[in-house]
Design an enzyme around this catalytic site. Sequence first.
Site, short mmCIF file in Angstrom:
data_model
loop_
_atom_site.label_atom_id
_atom_site.label_comp_id
_atom_site.label_asym_id
_atom_site.label_seq_id
_atom_site.Cartn_x
_atom_site.Cartn_y
_atom_site.Cartn_z
N GLU A 1 2.04 -0.31 -4.79
CA GLU A 1 1.23 0.83 -5.16
C GLU A 1 2.15 2.01 -4.94
OE1 GLU A 1 -3.16 2.61 -4.15
OE2 GLU A 1 -1.75 2.27 -2.55
N HIS B 1 -10.58 -1.62 -5.42
CA HIS B 1 -11.48 -1.11 -4.37
C HIS B 1 -11.37 0.40 -4.18
CE1 HIS B 1 -7.56 -1.34 -2.66
NE2 HIS B 1 -7.96 -0.67 -1.59
N ASP C 1 0.82 -1.21 0.00
CA ASP C 1 0.00 0.00 0.00
C ASP C 1 0.86 1.27 0.00
OD1 ASP C 1 -2.77 1.00 0.34
OD2 ASP C 1 -1.98 1.84 2.20
O1 TEU Z 1 -4.81 3.85 -1.71
C1 TEU Z 1 -4.02 4.96 -1.95
C2 TEU Z 1 -4.32 5.80 -3.13
O2 TEU Z 1 -3.41 6.25 -3.79
C3 TEU Z 1 -5.67 6.17 -3.54
O3 TEU Z 1 -6.18 5.34 -4.51
C4 TEU Z 1 -6.54 6.42 -2.33
O4 TEU Z 1 -7.71 5.69 -2.43
C5 TEU Z 1 -6.94 7.85 -2.20
O5 TEU Z 1 -8.04 7.98 -2.97
C6 TEU Z 1 -6.03 8.92 -2.65
O6 TEU Z 1 -6.85 9.98 -3.09
C7 TEU Z 1 -4.44 2.94 -0.73
C8 TEU Z 1 -5.53 1.93 -0.49
O7 TEU Z 1 -5.72 1.16 -1.65
C9 TEU Z 1 -6.76 2.65 -0.06
O8 TEU Z 1 -7.87 1.81 0.05
C10 TEU Z 1 -6.43 3.30 1.28
O9 TEU Z 1 -7.52 4.07 1.70
C11 TEU Z 1 -5.19 4.17 1.19
O10 TEU Z 1 -4.13 3.56 0.50
C12 TEU Z 1 -4.67 4.45 2.57
O11 TEU Z 1 -4.12 3.30 3.13
#
Ligand code: TEU
Length: 531
Positions: free
Chosen positions: A238, A309, A197
């Site tokens: 990510e 998600h 993440d």
């Molecule tokens: O997501 C991080 C991310 O970059 C985005 O897609 C996030 O959803 C946010 O919209 C930025 O605007 C990851 C996870 O996949 C997400 O579900 C979490 O909420 C986030 O990190 C924090 O851990």
Amino acid sequence: MKKEFSDCYDLVVYQIYPRSFKDSNGDGIGDLLGVLSKLDYIKELGANAIWLCPVFKSPQCDNGYDVSDYRDIDPMYGTMEDFERLLAAAHEKGIKIIMDFVANHTSSEHEWFRQARSSKTNPYHDYYYWADTPLNDWRAEFGGSAWEFNAATNEYYLHSFAVGQPDVNWTNPKVRDEFKEIIDFWVEKGVDGFRCDVLDHVSKDFEKDLRRNGPHLHEYINEVFGRENLKNIYTVGEAETTEESILATCGQDRNELKSVFQFSHLAVGRIGRYTPAPHRLDDVKNILTSWQDFTAKHDLLYVLLTDNHDRPWFNSRVGNDRELRYESATNIATTVFLLKGIPFIYEGQEIGAANSVFSDLSAFNDVECLGYYFEQKGKILEDKLLEEINFGSRDNTRRPFAWDGSATHGFTTASAPWLPYASRSDEINLEADLKGKHSVWRYYRDLFALRRDREVLRRGEFRQLFPERENCFIYLRENENEKILVVCNFENEQTVEGLPEGKMLLSNLDRLGGANGKYAPYECAVYEIWK
Ligand code: TEU
Ligand code: CA
């Protein structure tokens, strides 16, 4: 030494959002035994790995992306024994398990943070970022300032996401050791991989105003993930996805991650998160093609995806989720999942799931969209604001999986699930899909079966044909022995000429005749080309 990605090319990953997949005990929340009960389903579809979104102990302020104990399962999802049963059963069926690794932040309820916040001299204080006054004007992703006051120490702590997700201080070597041990704990249990993440956030630079991609990022990733015991562990980050960063993280000469998600094509059809923008599938095609070429040139592993998600349904935004929902969903599947790379399919994609329309705020749960809602309330007309969150909320893809057309959709026995079912679940559910003359699910199954049968679709090279031709995507996958032609016509009907002919292997509209000829909107077909 050249990196060996060969096994990775056999993966087909099915992403599960555990609270919304299948409830086994009637509390309205999906859980691990629910996943266990659906392993055959996943196998029949043709996936051989599961990425489980976080199931660790968590107060759930961001649905598990706020971990309070990395070595325990949240009781909502079951127990460690349930996890072990799931892992063993999955392995028995040839399914790998990829865990979500959330290391940029912990929950504010994590023992480290409870200690850290208690006093400046506590040994855990240095596990987080503190400042007497906010160091900058950074906004948290989920609304408000990224700095939160802590009375006990009279300081502010940094949280890039929610208040309940304090950022961990990776400059502290003890923190990095902790995360290595956590990874090893799961590796020893037998898990097969990690999805990391927001990994690029772990290195920051306050002076240069860098929230992510700081000067030590690659050093840290190498230290944690470049270790010998993780050689056969699949990793996908990510992280920032410029060509430069991907090369720096996954390049042949780097000892960091096996792959990184590339999300550029997912920006098509929107401005920011909540505003639709004009688009064509050709825009998606052009982005995908340039990444196919780039990853081929540098021998990088590419990840194929359209949904997860964190985003509303791709087909609802760039395809047609109404009268041509089946055609468009299967066309997108063909466009993306026959490219070179690892397919990641997200639960519900295989039944052509679509965005919802709700007129009541109580139908939403996503901390991000609620943060946006309350920041904008009063500034934008209420109807417009609801329209925006219907379009952009992450809840769209987090609604309980509709297994059938009954009142509780085969998801739970509880009268109400944790989050309302998608508003079109009576029409879009697995049972209804399988009853139809055409089925998105069967198409996906056949597509993954074809990938499995044909080496060339996994390891063969990609070559686009007629790149200048609009409203369609035509490409070859080829190796010394085999050649496969993929023809995806987009939004409008058109006649295609000049293609090599061959034997048809797959088509979404029972295509008659050969590769050349008239194609209906979203019609696609795959041919084996005689050499
Ligand atoms: O997501 C991080 C991310 O970059 C985005 O897609 C996030 O959803 C946010 O919209 C930025 O605007 C990851 C996870 O996949 C997400 O579900 C979490 O909420 C986030 O990190 C924090 O851990
Ligand atoms: Ca449950």
